[in-house]
Design a protein around this motif. Structure first.
Motif, PDB file in Angstrom:
ATOM      1  N   CYS A   1      51.219  43.067  54.335  1.00 38.47           N
ATOM      2  CA  CYS A   1      49.961  43.042  55.088  1.00 38.47           C
ATOM      3  C   CYS A   1      49.411  41.612  55.029  1.00 38.47           C
ATOM      4  O   CYS A   1      49.344  41.018  53.951  1.00 38.47           O
TER       5      CYS A   1
ATOM      6  N   HIS B   1      46.537  40.637  55.158  1.00 37.84           N
ATOM      7  CA  HIS B   1      45.220  40.570  54.513  1.00 37.84           C
ATOM      8  C   HIS B   1      45.307  40.812  53.013  1.00 37.84           C
ATOM      9  O   HIS B   1      44.689  40.104  52.234  1.00 37.84           O
ATOM     10  N   CYS B   2      46.078  41.825  52.592  1.00 34.54           N
ATOM     11  CA  CYS B   2      46.105  42.146  51.159  1.00 34.54           C
ATOM     12  C   CYS B   2      47.500  42.037  50.550  1.00 34.54           C
ATOM     13  O   CYS B   2      47.661  42.206  49.354  1.00 34.54           O
TER      14      CYS B   2
ATOM     15  N   CYS C   1      46.580  48.499  58.159  1.00 32.26           N
ATOM     16  CA  CYS C   1      47.102  48.532  56.787  1.00 32.26           C
ATOM     17  C   CYS C   1      46.568  49.767  56.073  1.00 32.26           C
ATOM     18  O   CYS C   1      45.361  49.995  56.014  1.00 32.26           O
TER      19      CYS C   1
ATOM     20  N   CYS D   1      44.399  48.437  52.760  1.00 30.24           N
ATOM     21  CA  CYS D   1      43.080  47.796  52.852  1.00 30.24           C
ATOM     22  C   CYS D   1      42.352  48.160  54.141  1.00 30.24           C
ATOM     23  O   CYS D   1      41.195  47.796  54.326  1.00 30.24           O
TER      24      CYS D   1
HETATM   25 ZN   LIG Z   1      46.224  45.314  53.733  1.00 29.09          ZN
END
Ligand SMILES: [Zn+2]
Length: 672
Positions: free
Chosen positions: A237, A239-240, A267, A270
């Protein structure tokens, strides 16, 4: 790994190489050294593994040095399996060692198509392959199916799963089964088992199965994948950093029909949105993760979401198209994408070719009573009495089934968006070969039907079954041009095109020419699609089937008379076939529905453009003008126009809708 191997290759001098055994082949390095995509490719230029990082591990297990004896690759239609997996594997193995290899395709036609259009061009343009196999110029077809290596210490044999004789009596260390989902059982047995047994003489043989899937339950590639360690490509992901595979369920859950261009993944860890812009970096950071600890060999699943050349919006658009979400909701940009990317006409094709997943087909037939009730309880304004045509754009088609004592005919109006409406059903109490039978059919061809606004139209096309009473049926059909009457016969194969022109043969079996009037139908596919369409309850839905009022119980019983059953042979191979839901149930309504659909397809039902449907709707949906001319004549130009193009091009397997004017008609051009 690939880059490193390439660097090492440079360091070794020729002298050093002469003294050392050659390095084990690295198929990725082979791709980078030998593949250059031409200007027609979406990504022209040399092959770069960083664009296709998911191929690296597939290449690794396909190397002769890797202990895996079997490899399965199941995928959608757009990841370049031929150019970036099959052909490099052959190239790398043959450059490494003296070798006999075997490539098996579903049919002779598919085998030839691969040799002529994929393998020979690459062989001629790639120095590494020319070195092994020679130029191959002037080779006849036989030589192209049995290619000896230049040093005569090896060979590449190309075979068809449909010709079991090709699959016996030869031992091969590298065996590749291409498109194995389309392989069918033959009288000699299971071609897949025959293929595998070719490799049994070698302890270090490798068998690659590679294919898009077909139908769940019978699909060979899915059976092999289920047995494998089931690797999915997990990506981080953005983002995370949580690793997860890109799945259809995840993508589908965030699809918004109003904003297809913004199609994305979400995701699970998150909750953040993952957009197409994140894809390249994510895929580069991805890795294969097995999900079946009991798997007995490496198996890979790949689909369009990972392919660098495929944007996610186009997957959303293809789905919107098969689901019949109206084109009004598409933005201009996605509508443009739609034109380029429509490759799935039915949900099954979307699952197979875009998602790379087997399609789950209902094996139970539709419930005839529920269907009858739906039809009989439909609101007045949504139905018409028998014999009345809707005032809209349609192709008026009929399907006829011949019995010894009667001819049964179903008349159906086929509209845009794959919708259809049953107009009526007739039983002619005569044999097709009798004067009375022929006269009744002639009368049917002259008959006209009235639209709800009062225009009258004859049949655009009639398709008559020639499976039985063949000579009498053909003799009658010959009285009409192929633009108004075709004769059809159900094919045994369940995987061919829906409509395939028959070949006319001399007494000695030699093909004289392709018939213009006779067609083989893939009735198995047609029934499956029809049942899926029959399940749609909303009259605005793509594929909706509407009925005239008061068709009667027997009609609905016949229309739903067959079910798809799975048969498991002693060798474990599962095939499917259609059978009567209960003994003694008649099925003429289902058969004649298929024939009517064949007639409509022949007229371009699945290929007309929006503009063409509009034009047809303007003409056929109109109110009669004062002092109108002969409407029978008026209908003929549509017939001729559709004929013009379809005659040149035998229909493609799923008749991908119009790529640039199927009928050769200009938008806005007056039809008749
Ligand atoms: Zn994520």
């Amino acid at each position: 790994m690939g880059m490193l191997a390439a660097a090492e290759a440079v360091v070794f001098s020729a002298a050093a190489r002469a003294m050392l055994p050659p390095p084990p082949p690295d198929i990725t390095a082979w791709c980078e050294a030998n593949i250059v995509f031409d200007d027609r490719s979406p990504m022209p230029g040399p092959f770069r593994i960083d664009r296709f990082p998911f191929l690296r591990e597939i290449h690794a297990v396909l190397s002769p040095e890797h202990p895996a004896r079997e490899v399965t690759v199941r995928g959608s239609a757009q990841f370049g399996k031929t150019v970036s997996i099959i052909q490099p594997t052959l190239g790398a193995w043959h450059s490494y060692t003296a070798l006999d290899s075997l490539v098996v395709h579903p049919t002779q036609t598919a085998a030839k198509e691969w040799v002529m259009n994929k393998w020979m061009p690459m062989r001629r343009s790639t120095p590494a392959l020319r070195e092994i196999f020679g130029e191959g110029r002037g080779d006849n077809v036989d030589a192209m199916f049995n290619m000896e290596t230049v040093e005569r210490n090896g060979s590449l044999k190309v075979a068809s799963a449909g010709s079991p004789a090709d699959l016996t009596g030869t031992s091969r260390r590298l065996v590749i089964g291409d498109d194995i989902s389309k392989w069918e059982m033959s009288e000699k047995g299971d071609p897949e088992a025959l293929m595998v047994s070719r490799a049994q003489a070698f302890e270090e043989a490798k068998v690659l199965r590679i294919s898009t899937p077909l139908v769940k339950g019978t699909c060979r590639i899915t059976r092999a994948f289920d047995r494998s360690d089931q690797r999915f490509f997990h990506v981080p992901c953005p983002h995370c950093g949580t690793m997860a595979p890109l799945t259809w369920e995840n993508f589908r859950a965030s699809l918004d029909p109003e904003r297809l261009h913004a199609a994305h993944f979400t995701c699970d860890a998150c909750g953040c949105v993952i957009t197409h812009g994140d894809k390249e970096a994510m895929v580069r950071g991805g890795q294969w993760v097995p999900s079946n600890p009991r798997g007995d060999h490496p198996g890979f699943h790949l689909w369009g979401a990972y392919a660098p050349q495929r944007d996610w919006a186009s997957i959303a658009v293809a789905y919107a198209q098969v689901m019949g979400w109206t084109s009004a909701t598409l933005t201009e940009a996605t509508a443009e994408g739609l034109k380029k990317q429509v490759e799935a006409e039915t949900e099954q094709v979307f699952w197979n070719d875009v998602l790379g997943l087997p399609y789950e087909q209902a094996s139970k037939g539709p419930d005839w009573e529920a269907l009858r009730d739906r039809a009989e309880h439909a609101p007045e304004d949504e139905t018409l009495p028998q014999g009345i045509l809707p005032a809209t754009g349609f192709i008026l088609a009929a399907g006829a089934d011949c019995q010894a004592d009667r001819i049964e005919v179903q008349i159906v109006a086929f509209g845009r968006n794959l919708q259809r409406r049953v107009i009526g059903y007739k039983v002619i109490p005569h044999y097709v070969g009798d004067e009375d039978g022929r006269a009744a059919l002639d009368a049917l061809m002259k008959e006209t039907w009235r639209t709800e606004r009062g225009l009258r139209f004859p049949l655009d096309m009639l398709a008559i079954d020639s499976g039985a009473f063949t000579e009498d049926v053909k003799a009658w059909a010959k009285r009409y041009p192929a633009s108004r009457v075709i004769h059809v016969k159900g094919a045994v194969s369940a995987t061919g095109p829906v409509l395939l022109p028959m070949r006319e043969r001399r007494a000695d079996g030699k093909v004289i020419r392709t018939s213009r009037q006779g067609f083989m139908l893939n009735v198995s596919q047609m029934k499956a699609d029809f049942y899926a369409w029959l399940a749609k309850a909303d009259p605005l839905e793509r594929g909706f089937v509407g009925f005239a009022r008061a068709m009667g119980d027997e009609y609905f019983r016949q229309l739903t008379a067959e079910v798809r059953v799975l048969n498991r042979s002693r060798s474990g191979v599962v095939t499917s076939s259609w059978a009567l839901a209960e003994a003694g149930r008649r099925n003429e309504a289902l058969d004649t529905m298929n024939y009517a659909e064949a007639a409509a397809r022949r007229k371009g039902w699945t290929a007309l453009t929006d503009d063409q449907w509009h034009a047809l709707s303007d003409e056929r949906g109109a109110a009669p003008a004062e002092g109108q001319g002969d409407l029978f004549d008026a209908a003929v130009p549509l017939v001729a126009a559709a004929e013009q193009k379809t005659d040149q091009t035998p229909e493609a397997p799923r008749e991908t809708p119009a790529k640039g004017g199927f009928l050769g008609l200009q938008p806005g051009k007056k039809w008749f």
